[in-house]
Design a protein around this motif. Structure first.
Motif, PDB file in Angstrom:
ATOM      1  N   LYS A  13      -1.981   9.476  -4.834  1.00 22.58           N
ATOM      2  CA  LYS A  13      -2.758   9.525  -3.594  1.00 22.58           C
ATOM      3  C   LYS A  13      -2.395   8.333  -2.713  1.00 22.58           C
ATOM      4  CE  LYS A  13      -6.681  12.305  -5.102  1.00 22.58           C
ATOM      5  NZ  LYS A  13      -8.150  12.484  -5.009  1.00 22.58           N
ATOM      6  N   PHE A  14      -2.846   8.387  -1.491  1.00 25.11           N
ATOM      7  CA  PHE A  14      -2.465   7.371  -0.502  1.00 25.11           C
ATOM      8  C   PHE A  14      -3.554   6.319  -0.340  1.00 25.11           C
ATOM      9  CE2 PHE A  14      -0.296  11.275   1.121  1.00 25.11           C
ATOM     10  CZ  PHE A  14       1.011  10.850   0.941  1.00 25.11           C
ATOM     11  N   ASP A  15      -3.104   5.089  -0.083  1.00 26.83           N
ATOM     12  CA  ASP A  15      -4.034   4.040   0.348  1.00 26.83           C
ATOM     13  C   ASP A  15      -4.314   4.157   1.843  1.00 26.83           C
ATOM     14  OD1 ASP A  15      -4.207   2.550  -2.182  1.00 26.83           O
ATOM     15  OD2 ASP A  15      -2.094   2.111  -1.809  1.00 26.83           O
ATOM     16  N   ALA A  16      -3.350   4.721   2.574  1.00 23.06           N
ATOM     17  CA  ALA A  16      -3.498   4.851   4.034  1.00 23.06           C
ATOM     18  C   ALA A  16      -2.678   6.028   4.519  1.00 23.06           C
ATOM     19  CB  ALA A  16      -3.038   3.571   4.722  1.00 23.06           C
ATOM     20  N   LYS A  60       0.824  -1.206   0.000  1.00 23.89           N
ATOM     21  CA  LYS A  60       0.000   0.000   0.000  1.00 23.89           C
ATOM     22  C   LYS A  60       0.861   1.260   0.000  1.00 23.89           C
ATOM     23  CE  LYS A  60      -3.859  -2.328   2.194  1.00 23.89           C
ATOM     24  NZ  LYS A  60      -4.746  -2.447   3.367  1.00 23.89           N
ATOM     25  N   ARG A  61       0.308   2.304  -0.599  1.00 21.74           N
ATOM     26  CA  ARG A  61       0.987   3.607  -0.628  1.00 21.74           C
ATOM     27  C   ARG A  61       0.602   4.354   0.641  1.00 21.74           C
ATOM     28  NH1 ARG A  61       1.256   8.910  -2.960  1.00 21.74           N
ATOM     29  NH2 ARG A  61       3.281   9.181  -3.975  1.00 21.74           N
ATOM     30  N   VAL A  62       1.602   4.626   1.470  1.00 19.01           N
ATOM     31  CA  VAL A  62       1.353   5.101   2.832  1.00 19.01           C
ATOM     32  C   VAL A  62       1.952   6.487   3.034  1.00 19.01           C
ATOM     33  CG1 VAL A  62       1.773   4.624   5.292  1.00 19.01           C
ATOM     34  CG2 VAL A  62       1.374   2.734   3.690  1.00 19.01           C
ATOM     35  N   GLY A  63       1.251   7.321   3.767  1.00 20.91           N
ATOM     36  CA  GLY A  63       1.780   8.599   4.238  1.00 20.91           C
ATOM     37  C   GLY A  63       1.892   8.571   5.749  1.00 20.91           C
ATOM     38  N   LEU A  64       3.089   8.854   6.277  1.00 26.18           N
ATOM     39  CA  LEU A  64       3.340   8.845   7.725  1.00 26.18           C
ATOM     40  C   LEU A  64       3.627  10.281   8.147  1.00 26.18           C
ATOM     41  CD1 LEU A  64       3.855   7.420  10.434  1.00 26.18           C
ATOM     42  CD2 LEU A  64       6.172   6.868   9.630  1.00 26.18           C
ATOM     43  N   PHE A  65       2.719  10.893   8.893  1.00 28.65           N
ATOM     44  CA  PHE A  65       2.767  12.325   9.160  1.00 28.65           C
ATOM     45  C   PHE A  65       2.905  12.640  10.648  1.00 28.65           C
ATOM     46  CE2 PHE A  65       0.244  11.725   5.314  1.00 28.65           C
ATOM     47  CZ  PHE A  65       0.831  12.636   4.431  1.00 28.65           C
ATOM     48  N   CYS A  66       3.407  13.841  10.909  1.00 33.06           N
ATOM     49  CA  CYS A  66       3.410  14.419  12.249  1.00 33.06           C
ATOM     50  C   CYS A  66       3.439  15.939  12.097  1.00 33.06           C
ATOM     51  CB  CYS A  66       4.607  13.934  13.063  1.00 33.06           C
ATOM     52  SG  CYS A  66       6.185  14.517  12.438  1.00 33.06           S
ATOM     53  N   TYR A  67       3.515  16.641  13.205  1.00 34.29           N
ATOM     54  CA  TYR A  67       3.501  18.108  13.165  1.00 34.29           C
ATOM     55  C   TYR A  67       4.880  18.706  13.396  1.00 34.29           C
ATOM     56  CZ  TYR A  67       2.448  22.911  14.650  1.00 34.29           C
ATOM     57  OH  TYR A  67       2.439  24.270  14.784  1.00 34.29           O
TER      58      TYR A  67
END
Length: 554
Positions: free
Chosen positions: A321-324, A250-257
């Protein structure tokens, strides 16, 4: 009587040694030194003296102990036991003799002088009887202690040393004192050193890894809001969830601030051999990477930037775009950010979303993130795993009634009383004192609650904040930061410098973040009344039990 060790731990198969040890302690003079299980090497050969007697003014004796019924048939020694009722035994006197010679060679090498004290070797059979007229070539009766001899062995041992022992002089007390340190082999650790506490942090890591069961147990849920107090392993879970999704293609985005946490997450995924997230880091960096123009001011970050992202996302190709999406420290995200991120999903209404958050660390107080996550299933994580219990007790009142510390007891929290105006200088003294106590500088972080430390401020003034965070993650020196920028991060030792608060409304949340960043040792610097006002009576009570510390005392 001096014994090495003071209380030997005799195993199940060493009951005969224990019986002889007890008899020797009861019979020998108080100035005699007894040593149990003395190891010695002679070349490649390994030897053990079951009991070593060091008798000042007399000499030394190496005693080999054999339990059970000991017999000799046609020159072969036997010991009772085994399927045939007895088994062959290596010549116990030859064993004792070999161990004695190995010890003499070893102690000569250690002390740098040849050993000339009288030294005899003996065998003790505490459960066997040996006639007084028994004789065997090379085995005089005088160097055997049988059941009767072991009742009062002192004179037998003295006689053996004086008549059968090699050497020319009695054991001098001064030489005895030279030998003792080599027998004891004392190894001490400074109580201020971090070396003794590495195991506690490894245990914390192990407990955190066990949280993987939460990922397995919730794998059928596509949208989850993991809510837990500080130290519950949320960041570790966020990274592991990203790993699992990436492995599945899956195409994943791992985010924070925060920038510091963003760089930490990037470093974590950089070494993966399998697929990595399509994006890892700060939300705002992601938005800028898509071509949204940079801006300034809170309205830009909270409203304009997410609005432009939302508009841009509608035109993004499906393969971009992201899958998750996964968000760590999700309580820091404004509702508009969530709306914009959802548009970056291939299926905004059904693609996977995982938020890891702690409502108690809502330090910005600008929005209610939970309102934007109503469609996420709440999963609560109650166990604190990343702090010692001593540290966790200081912020327990902020973490909720279900909060449960699971770490080891750990070191006492240290408390340094001073005014907010003096807190910065006093906290700097703490850094120096801890390094002098044996803590490595890269184990220490100094975090302020109001104005920045001068070293921290210098990076801002020089516009080198990226270098600042790279140096932190390189883990090469002490770190000077602010509690707001340290959310989701940790160090072995944290000095919380309570130098006031910009706004009392968010003071409790800032204290919660700062108190929970230390894994092994927490030092709180500041004014007790201000701490109680900002953090409440429970915090004041917890800190009143802390160890009072003066970092300038030597």
């Amino acid at each position: 009587m001096r014994c090495i060790p003071p209380e030997p731990d005799f195993a199940e198969g060493q009951l005969a040694e224990k019986a002889v040890w007890v008899a020797l302690k009861a019979s020998l003079p108080d100035d005699v030194v007894l040593a149990h299980s003395v190891q010695a090497r002679h070349g490649r050969a390994e030897h053990e003296i079951d009991i070593l007697v060091l008798w000042p003014g007399v000499g030394m004796a190496a005693i080999e102990v054999k339990g059970g019924l000991v017999t000799n048939e046609h020159g072969q020694w036997f010991q009772s036991g085994g399927k045939d009722g007895k088994h062959r035994l290596q010549d116990p006197l030859a064993q004792s003799q070999g161990s004695m010679h190995a010890f003499k060679e070893w102690i000569t090498d250690q002390t740098g002088s040849k050993m000339t004290s009288r030294f005899a070797y003996l065998a003790a059979f505490p459960y066997s009887a040996v006639p007084q007229d028994w004789v065997k070539s090379g085995n005089p009766r005088t160097i055997i202690l049988d059941h009767a001899d072991c009742k009062n062995p002192a004179e037998k041992i003295r006689h053996a040393i004086e008549t059968e022992g090699g050497g020319t002089v009695p054991l001098a007390p001064s030489y005895l004192e030279r030998i003792i340190p080599w027998l004891e082999g004392n190894l001490e650790q400074s109580q201020g050193s971090a070396a003794g506490y590495a195991e506690e942090e490894h245990q914390q890591d192990h407990l955190t890894e066990r949280q993987a069961v939460l990922i397995t147990a919730t794998r059928s849920l596509p949208r989850i809001r993991f809510t837990g107090g500080a130290g519950s392993g949320k960041t570790w879970l966020a990274v592991e969830k990203a790993r699992e999704l990436c492995k599945s293609g899956k195409r994943v985005g791992l985010f924070c601030y925060n920038k510091g946490l963003g760089l930490y997450l990037s470093n974590q995924v950089a070494h993966w051999r399998s697929a990595r997230p399509a994006f890892t880091g700060e939300f705002h960096e992601y938005v800028l990477s898509l071509g949204v123009p940079a801006g300034i001011g809170q309205d830009y970050f909270d409203i304009e930037m997410p609005r432009m992202l939302k508009e841009l996302a509608t035109a993004l190709p499906a393969d971009e775009k992201f899958d998750a999406i996964i968000v760590d420290e999700a309580q820091d995200f404004a509702p508009e950010w969530w709306d914009a991120l959802r548009e970056c999903l291939r299926h905004p209404d059904s693609s996977e979303i995982y938020a890891f958050m702690d409502d108690g660390q809502d330090v910005y107080k600008r929005w209610d993130s939970a309102m934007a996550l109503k469609d996420l299933v709440p999963i609560h994580i109650d166990d604190n795993l990343r702090n010692t219990k001593k540290i966790a007790e200081t912020f327990k009142s902020f973490a909720g009634e279900k909060f449960t510390p699971r770490g080891s007891t750990g070191l006492a929290v240290r408390r340094v009383e001073c005014s907010p105006e003096d807190a910065m200088d006093v906290a700097s003294d703490c850094v120096d004192a801890l390094i002098n106590d044996g803590w490595a500088n890269n184990q220490i972080a100094l975090l302020t609650t109001n104005s920045r430390h001068p070293i921290h401020l210098g990076y801002f003034q020089d516009n080198t904040i990226d270098e600042y965070w790279r140096e932190f993650h390189a883990n090469e020196g002490e770190f000077y930061g602010h509690v707001l920028g340290f959310k989701g991060l940790e160090r072995s030792v944290v000095i919380l410098c309570v130098n006031g608060f910009k706004e009392m409304e968010s003071a409790a949340e800032r204290l919660y973040v700062g108190l929970s960043r230390a894994r092994t040792l927490l030092v709180v610097v500041g004014d007790s009344e201000q701490l109680r006002e900002a953090g409440g009576n429970q915090l004041g009570l917890a800190l009143s039990r802390a160890q009072k510390w003066d970092p300038t005392a030597r």
